[in-house]
Design a protein around this motif. Structure first.
Motif, PDB file in Angstrom:
ATOM      1  N   ARG A 113      50.471  31.100  40.804  1.00  0.00           N
ATOM      2  CA  ARG A 113      50.735  32.684  40.383  1.00  0.00           C
ATOM      3  C   ARG A 113      49.579  33.642  40.683  1.00  0.00           C
ATOM      4  N   VAL A 114      48.563  33.016  41.377  1.00  0.00           N
ATOM      5  CA  VAL A 114      47.351  33.825  41.461  1.00  0.00           C
ATOM      6  C   VAL A 114      46.853  34.173  42.920  1.00  0.00           C
ATOM      7  N   PRO A 115      46.456  35.337  43.404  1.00  0.00           N
ATOM      8  CA  PRO A 115      46.067  35.475  44.637  1.00  0.00           C
ATOM      9  C   PRO A 115      45.036  34.545  45.099  1.00  0.00           C
ATOM     10  N   LEU A 162      39.331  40.287  46.435  1.00  0.00           N
ATOM     11  CA  LEU A 162      39.926  39.700  45.335  1.00  0.00           C
ATOM     12  C   LEU A 162      39.768  40.680  43.951  1.00  0.00           C
ATOM     13  N   LEU A 163      38.590  41.175  43.878  1.00  0.00           N
ATOM     14  CA  LEU A 163      38.564  42.261  42.899  1.00  0.00           C
ATOM     15  C   LEU A 163      39.209  43.628  42.975  1.00  0.00           C
ATOM     16  N   ASN A 164      39.332  44.002  44.493  1.00  0.00           N
ATOM     17  CA  ASN A 164      40.244  45.146  44.621  1.00  0.00           C
ATOM     18  C   ASN A 164      41.715  44.704  44.121  1.00  0.00           C
ATOM     19  N   ILE A 165      42.089  43.607  44.452  1.00  0.00           N
ATOM     20  CA  ILE A 165      43.559  43.222  44.191  1.00  0.00           C
ATOM     21  C   ILE A 165      43.809  43.153  42.698  1.00  0.00           C
ATOM     22  N   LEU A 166      42.830  42.549  42.019  1.00  0.00           N
ATOM     23  CA  LEU A 166      42.977  42.265  40.622  1.00  0.00           C
ATOM     24  C   LEU A 166      42.637  43.621  39.698  1.00  0.00           C
ATOM     25  N   SER A 167      42.091  44.559  40.184  1.00  0.00           N
ATOM     26  CA  SER A 167      41.847  45.875  39.504  1.00  0.00           C
ATOM     27  C   SER A 167      43.020  46.723  39.610  1.00  0.00           C
ATOM     28  N   ARG A 168      44.105  46.334  40.380  1.00  0.00           N
ATOM     29  CA  ARG A 168      45.322  47.395  40.584  1.00  0.00           C
ATOM     30  C   ARG A 168      46.040  47.365  39.309  1.00  0.00           C
ATOM     31  N   ILE A 186      41.663  33.253  43.778  1.00  0.00           N
ATOM     32  CA  ILE A 186      40.962  31.881  44.309  1.00  0.00           C
ATOM     33  C   ILE A 186      40.369  32.379  45.522  1.00  0.00           C
ATOM     34  N   VAL A 187      39.362  32.051  46.021  1.00  0.00           N
ATOM     35  CA  VAL A 187      38.563  32.162  47.392  1.00  0.00           C
ATOM     36  C   VAL A 187      38.722  30.761  47.952  1.00  0.00           C
ATOM     37  N   LEU A 188      39.425  30.543  49.027  1.00  0.00           N
ATOM     38  CA  LEU A 188      39.530  29.183  49.671  1.00  0.00           C
ATOM     39  C   LEU A 188      39.201  29.223  51.236  1.00  0.00           C
ATOM     40  N   ASN A 189      38.199  28.244  51.399  1.00  0.00           N
ATOM     41  CA  ASN A 189      37.996  27.513  52.751  1.00  0.00           C
ATOM     42  C   ASN A 189      38.529  26.095  52.691  1.00  0.00           C
ATOM     43  N   MET A 210      36.834  38.394  34.285  1.00  0.00           N
ATOM     44  CA  MET A 210      37.582  38.052  35.603  1.00  0.00           C
ATOM     45  C   MET A 210      36.979  36.767  36.025  1.00  0.00           C
ATOM     46  N   LYS A 211      38.147  35.708  36.204  1.00  0.00           N
ATOM     47  CA  LYS A 211      37.585  34.486  36.539  1.00  0.00           C
ATOM     48  C   LYS A 211      37.847  34.321  38.103  1.00  0.00           C
ATOM     49  N   ILE A 212      36.881  33.979  39.054  1.00  0.00           N
ATOM     50  CA  ILE A 212      37.069  33.914  40.560  1.00  0.00           C
ATOM     51  C   ILE A 212      36.820  32.284  40.949  1.00  0.00           C
ATOM     52  N   SER A 213      37.602  31.681  41.155  1.00  0.00           N
ATOM     53  CA  SER A 213      37.412  30.214  41.581  1.00  0.00           C
ATOM     54  C   SER A 213      37.189  30.357  43.132  1.00  0.00           C
TER      55      SER A 213
END
Ligand code: DQA
Length: 143
Positions: free
Chosen positions: A91-93, A137-143, A69-72, A1-4
């Motif tokens: 394309r990604v959340p 994000l991990l919750n969303i991506l594991s669905r 992506i986590v965006l501030n 899993m890659k989170i930016s």
């Protein structure tokens, strides 16, 4: 899993800017702790004070380089149609994050151009807002 994690203007000054609002801690030391909490996640982190550079990064991460992506977006949150279009175009959340409780501050911080383009928003929990966004994000991506 890659989170930016993408941080916008003035967030390079964390630990030095308005400590009563944003705390004493710099982002690098927090980021090291966050990475240690999620050994299975491949994190990347990018900060820029420039709107265009943030958009370039959102586009790169949003077409293959990241799963989420986590965006501030910092103050661009309240001004940038261009960043919200970038979020809508990928394309990604994306989860919107704020360290401070923007709803409880100046009137002009109450509107976010990011919010409607993102999966959801987390604000007001200090730097822990980033961890909460990673959880989301991990919750969303594991669905
Ligand atoms: C911020 C809130 C914004 O209103 C402000 O411009 C920032 C930081 C936050 O994390 O609380 O730079 O995004």
């Amino acid at each position: 899993m890659k989170i930016s994690i993408i941080n916008g203007p003035n967030l390079n000054l964390l630990g030095r800017r308005e400590k009563d609002i944003y705390g004493e801690r710099d982002f690098d030391s927090y980021f090291a702790e966050l990475k240690a909490q999620y050994p299975d996640v491949e994190f990347s982190c990018f900060q820029s004070n420039s709107e265009g550079a943030l958009i370039d990064r959102i586009q790169e991460d949003g077409f293959g380089k990241a799963d989420g992506i986590v965006l501030n977006a910092g103050a661009y949150t309240h001004t940038s149609v261009a960043i919200s279009d970038a979020i809508r175009g990928i394309r990604v959340p994306v989860v919107e994050v704020h360290i401070s409780n923007v709803a409880a501050r100046e009137e002009y911080r109450r509107h976010s151009f990011m919010a409607a383009a993102c999966k959801g928003s987390i604000a007001g929990f200090g730097l822990d807002s980033y961890r909460l966004a990673v959880e989301a994000l991990l919750n969303i991506l594991s669905r």
